[in-house]
Design a protein around this motif. Structure first.
Motif, PDB file in Angstrom:
ATOM      1  N   THR A 165       0.835  -1.201   0.000  1.00  0.00           N
ATOM      2  CA  THR A 165       0.000   0.000   0.000  1.00  0.00           C
ATOM      3  C   THR A 165       0.869   1.250   0.000  1.00  0.00           C
ATOM      4  N   LEU A 166       0.514   2.221  -0.852  1.00  0.00           N
ATOM      5  CA  LEU A 166       1.211   3.502  -0.902  1.00  0.00           C
ATOM      6  C   LEU A 166       0.194   4.641  -0.975  1.00  0.00           C
ATOM      7  N   ASP A 167       0.519   5.762  -0.334  1.00  0.00           N
ATOM      8  CA  ASP A 167      -0.287   6.973  -0.512  1.00  0.00           C
ATOM      9  C   ASP A 167      -0.090   7.494  -1.927  1.00  0.00           C
ATOM     10  N   SER A 168      -1.123   8.138  -2.449  1.00  0.00           N
ATOM     11  CA  SER A 168      -1.047   8.647  -3.819  1.00  0.00           C
ATOM     12  C   SER A 168      -0.214   9.918  -3.865  1.00  0.00           C
ATOM     13  N   GLN A 169       0.249  10.235  -5.063  1.00  0.00           N
ATOM     14  CA  GLN A 169       0.966  11.474  -5.317  1.00  0.00           C
ATOM     15  C   GLN A 169       0.351  12.133  -6.532  1.00  0.00           C
ATOM     16  N   PRO A 170       0.371  13.468  -6.589  1.00  0.00           N
ATOM     17  CA  PRO A 170      -0.249  14.156  -7.740  1.00  0.00           C
ATOM     18  C   PRO A 170       0.477  13.819  -9.032  1.00  0.00           C
ATOM     19  N   HIS A 171      -0.291  13.778 -10.107  1.00  0.00           N
ATOM     20  CA  HIS A 171       0.251  13.475 -11.421  1.00  0.00           C
ATOM     21  C   HIS A 171      -0.246  14.544 -12.386  1.00  0.00           C
ATOM     22  N   THR A 172       0.129  14.438 -13.646  1.00  0.00           N
ATOM     23  CA  THR A 172      -0.239  15.441 -14.641  1.00  0.00           C
ATOM     24  C   THR A 172      -1.744  15.504 -14.839  1.00  0.00           C
ATOM     25  N   ARG A 173      -2.227  16.718 -15.078  1.00  0.00           N
ATOM     26  CA  ARG A 173      -3.634  16.984 -15.418  1.00  0.00           C
ATOM     27  C   ARG A 173      -4.606  16.434 -14.367  1.00  0.00           C
ATOM     28  N   GLY A 174      -4.216  16.471 -13.100  1.00  0.00           N
ATOM     29  CA  GLY A 174      -5.141  16.130 -12.027  1.00  0.00           C
ATOM     30  C   GLY A 174      -5.259  14.660 -11.697  1.00  0.00           C
ATOM     31  N   GLN A 175      -4.585  13.796 -12.415  1.00  0.00           N
ATOM     32  CA  GLN A 175      -4.651  12.368 -12.115  1.00  0.00           C
ATOM     33  C   GLN A 175      -3.767  12.055 -10.916  1.00  0.00           C
ATOM     34  N   SER A 176      -4.226  11.153 -10.035  1.00  0.00           N
ATOM     35  CA  SER A 176      -3.395  10.712  -8.924  1.00  0.00           C
ATOM     36  C   SER A 176      -2.745   9.380  -9.287  1.00  0.00           C
ATOM     37  N   GLN A 177      -1.627   9.060  -8.611  1.00  0.00           N
ATOM     38  CA  GLN A 177      -0.907   7.833  -8.938  1.00  0.00           C
ATOM     39  C   GLN A 177      -0.069   7.398  -7.741  1.00  0.00           C
ATOM     40  N   ALA A 178       0.387   6.149  -7.786  1.00  0.00           N
ATOM     41  CA  ALA A 178       1.374   5.635  -6.848  1.00  0.00           C
ATOM     42  C   ALA A 178       2.376   4.813  -7.643  1.00  0.00           C
ATOM     43  N   LEU A 179       3.646   4.901  -7.270  1.00  0.00           N
ATOM     44  CA  LEU A 179       4.724   4.201  -7.963  1.00  0.00           C
ATOM     45  C   LEU A 179       5.281   3.124  -7.050  1.00  0.00           C
TER      46      LEU A 179
END
Length: 357
Positions: A165-179
């Motif tokens: 499990t990872l907290d999300s991080q902001p991505h381009t154009r408002g999409q959230s993501q986790a790496l």
């Protein structure tokens, strides 16, 4: 009848009131879930608590609250279980357990987070830089969504489902993501993943699973060749055939493209008996099909793939705004497996459309 998970679960054995039960005098037990801690809506799951052989009672807690419900089932003297027949939102949460013996009460187990999935639309899952990984190498799996999830869960499929499990991080154009970093990757078993998105206000209630993503483990066996029958420059709207083969005698071949999010299917192709080559067909080419391709060979009894072929750069001459074409292979059984980054195609034998060149 909907299952209700018990939160105080005992064996029905009467304990002497004189038993000393001071907390923390015994080692903490182990708490786990089978088949895993990430469970689809309506599916069954079993929680296990393992302690000491002399345990007289096991107790299970959910989010710091204790309730008296159905007894746990005793098995082999050192562990107890409780089964949920149909997972619901009421069963999701954070769990812990402890056990009691004649000498005292154990420490609490580590927290087990039981997650319900299927409540929101699925996120996307991709591999960076590619789903093809050299044996012993590492890769980043990117899970993201336009729904703005606050955290993401990555699961690895198999006999024992693992999850991170990872907290999300902001991505381009408002999409959230986790790496998610994954590795080292070895060919000893399959590396198939899915991911889920969750919100902070209900962290144990998550989305539908992403489409599966399978990593291809590239080894050191002989690399195949890759050819484009129409040449390296193809006009938009025309068809494209990529031919992959080898003199090693591989049982299957896979085609990958750098930045493979543009490939709409994941397919594996097996050659016709007596041949060691296959043809991957794109019936309608568009501008985004241009790029760098490689192919790999593999044997049915191994999850490892060959070294990559030399790369092939395909240029699409005229961009098109038409609807993307489907990935097809003549006389083959197409089995879509979602939006993955690797082309794979399965067939029914015989395959008269595939011939040696």
């Amino acid at each position: 009848m909907r299952s209700i998970l018990p939160l105080l679960l005992c064996l029905g054995l009467s304990l002497d009131q004189r038993i000393h039960t001071q907390a923390g005098t015994l080692p903490k037990p182990t708490l786990w879930a089978e088949p895993g801690s990430v469970i689809p809506l309506g599916s069954p799951v079993t929680l296990w608590c393992r302690g000491a052989l002399e345990a007289l009672e096991f107790r299970l807690f959910r989010q710091q609250r204790e309730q008296r419900k159905t007894p746990m089932k005793w098995k082999h003297g050192d562990k107890a279980q409780v089964s949920i027949t149909h997972m619901t939102e009421h069963d999701a949460g954070r769990y812990s357990c402890y056990y009691v013996t004649f000498t005292g009460r154990s420490q609490f187990s580590n927290i087990l987070e039981l997650v319900l999935t299927g409540s929101y639309s699925k996120p996307s899952l991709s591999a960076l830089p590619s789903p093809v990984v050299t044996s012993g190498g590492r890769v980043i799996l990117q899970c993201g969504s336009w729904l703005g999830f606050d955290r993401y869960i990555l699961t690895k499929e198999g006999e024992h489902r693992l999850s991170w499990t990872l907290d999300s991080q902001p991505h381009t154009r408002g999409q959230s993501q986790a790496l998610f970093p994954v590795g080292p990757v070895t060919p000893s078993h399959r590396w198939t993943f899915r991911c889920y998105g969750c919100y902070r206000n209900s962290p144990q209630v998550c989305s539908q699973p992403s489409d599966p993503l399978e990593l291809l483990v590239s080894g050191v066996s002989g690399k195949p060749f890759l050819l484009a029958q129409q040449g390296l420059i193809v006009a938009s709207g025309q068809s494209l055939t990529l031919q992959c083969g080898s003199d090693v005698g591989y049982d299957r071949f896979a085609l990958s493209k750098e930045g493979g999010q543009d490939i709409p299917q994941s397919l594996v192709l097996q050659p016709q008996v007596g041949l060691s080559q296959v043809k991957f067909h794109l019936d309608t080419v568009h501008s985004y099909h241009g790029g760098r391709y490689r192919c790999y060979g593999g044997h049915n009894l191994s999850s490892e793939w060959s070294a990559p072929s030399d790369h092939l750069d395909i240029l699409v001459a005229a961009p098109s705004s038409a609807v993307p074409g489907r990935v097809l292979h003549e006389s083959c059984d197409l089995r879509p497996r979602g939006h993955l980054q690797v082309l794979q195609l399965t067939q029914h034998r015989p395959l008269p459309a595939v011939t040696a060149q």
